[in-house]
Design a protein around this motif. Structure first.
Motif, PDB file in Angstrom:
ATOM      1  N   UNK A  41       0.831  -1.207   0.000  1.00 15.52           N
ATOM      2  CA  UNK A  41       0.000   0.000   0.000  1.00 15.52           C
ATOM      3  C   UNK A  41       0.871   1.265   0.000  1.00 15.52           C
ATOM      4  N   UNK A  42       2.190   1.090  -0.219  1.00 17.23           N
ATOM      5  CA  UNK A  42       3.094   2.232  -0.273  1.00 17.23           C
ATOM      6  C   UNK A  42       3.392   2.846   1.080  1.00 17.23           C
ATOM      7  N   UNK A  43       3.281   2.033   2.142  1.00 14.35           N
ATOM      8  CA  UNK A  43       3.505   2.556   3.496  1.00 14.35           C
ATOM      9  C   UNK A  43       4.598   1.759   4.207  1.00 14.35           C
ATOM     10  N   UNK A  44       5.129   2.323   5.286  1.00 14.31           N
ATOM     11  CA  UNK A  44       6.217   1.671   6.019  1.00 14.31           C
ATOM     12  C   UNK A  44       6.121   2.005   7.502  1.00 14.31           C
ATOM     13  N   UNK A  45       6.581   1.063   8.315  1.00 14.30           N
ATOM     14  CA  UNK A  45       6.539   1.274   9.762  1.00 14.30           C
ATOM     15  C   UNK A  45       7.792   0.772  10.448  1.00 14.30           C
ATOM     16  N   UNK A  46       7.857   1.010  11.755  1.00 15.79           N
ATOM     17  CA  UNK A  46       8.948   0.513  12.592  1.00 15.79           C
ATOM     18  C   UNK A  46       8.376  -0.540  13.532  1.00 15.79           C
TER      19      UNK A  46
END
Length: 319
Positions: free
Chosen positions: A156-161
């Motif tokens: 979905x074109x997103x990123x997290x930690x």
């Protein structure tokens, strides 16, 4: 060593008492740890209404939201209307060393800030996924499920930690740009969980009712709105006093939650703040996630209706 001392003008007492039975740590260990890592801790608590889990001698742990009457007047605070109890709750804002030390002296072991800051109470700063392993499973299955969530986000074109929860699971935090309201963040969280589940339905589940999980990792998408999540670097009320600790995606497969405790974490940090370092830049919510999420029922509501339906069916069978 004296059982009493003062730091930053805060009297500290009973420092050599064990924090709780089986803790393997004293109140001094808690105070020393929080003071040693105060900069990264305060960074994740600042300006967020705070709930804490305290353990008083001879009592079970309990969550404290409302500040007690004896709270010093210098502790920053904010009023939040509690819909459930129809009253205003005075939450602390843990914005400085003195407040953090005061909480530590109150035997506040766990720190659970809200997902919003007081400056903007309807736009969460993060989308959060909480991953819980099934009973008796190892940490490796949670790690595999975390990689599914990472993939669903990336698609979905997103990123997290990611960080350990300090217990058996992990938390994935996706920083947001502040443009999405709570209701849309909640919807997007449900969609991320559903997409991760579809990537490997044998490993992960979004089933809110425990008996429907069948030994799979639970992708808890309910951490939105008024929910809290234990902060990065917060200790947990567990034997050995583990802490919720940031882990790079590249080394997630090589760690265990027991690696990170109040004794090991200060040296691992060594003045750094990996949570801030690992966190991607704030991003807008993917509209596709929001749209899909709004078609997915809210888990708690769906579970309540399903529970009633099952009870009714059982009565009919027995009747």
């Amino acid at each position: 060593m004296a059982d009493k001392e003062e730091r930053a003008g805060v009297p500290l007492t009973n420092l050599d008492q064990e924090l709780f039975p089986g803790a393997g740590a004293t109140k001094r260990d808690l105070v020393d740890y929080l003071d040693a890592v105060r900069d990264p801790v305060l960074a994740v608590l600042r300006d967020r209404p705070l709930s804490v889990i305290r353990v008083l001698r001879g009592q079970d742990k309990f969550m404290q939201k409302n500040l007690p009457k004896y709270t010093p007047e210098w502790v920053p605070r904010t009023a939040v209307w509690a819909e459930a109890s129809h009253r205003e709750v005075q939450y602390a804002l843990c914005n400085d060393r003195r407040t953090l030390l005061w909480f530590a002296n109150q035997r506040a072991v766990e720190y659970h800030p809200t997902l919003m800051t007081v400056a903007d109470r309807d736009h969460p700063t993060h989308l959060i996924m909480d991953l819980d392993p099934p009973e008796g499973a190892g940490f490796d299955v949670v790690v595999r499920a975390a990689h599914l969530v990472r993939r669903a986000l990336a698609d979905a074109g997103m990123a997290g930690a990611v960080k350990t929860s300090g217990s058996k699971g992990v938390h994935i935090f996706v920083p947001l740009d502040g443009s999405a309201a709570t209701v849309d963040v909640a919807a997007a969280t449900r969609a991320v969980a559903a997409r991760a589940e579809r990537l490997d339905p044998e490993l992960a589940t979004t089933a809110f009712i425990r008996e429907d999980r069948h030994g799979k990792v639970f992708l808890d998408a309910t951490r939105a709105g008024g929910a809290t999540v234990v902060a990065a670097y917060s200790p947990r009320v567990r034997p050995g006093l583990p802490v919720s600790f940031p882990v790079g995606w590249d080394v997630l497969d090589d760690v265990t939650p027991a690696d990170f405790t109040v004794r090991t974490a200060p040296e691992l940090l060594n003045g750094s703040d990996p949570w801030a370092a690992h966190m991607p830049a704030p991003q807008p919510l993917d509209p596709g996630l929001v749209a899909e999420g709004h078609t997915i029922p809210v888990a708690r509501v769906a579970a309540m209706h399903e529970g009633k339906r099952r009870a009714r069916a059982k009565r009919e069978v027995e009747g």
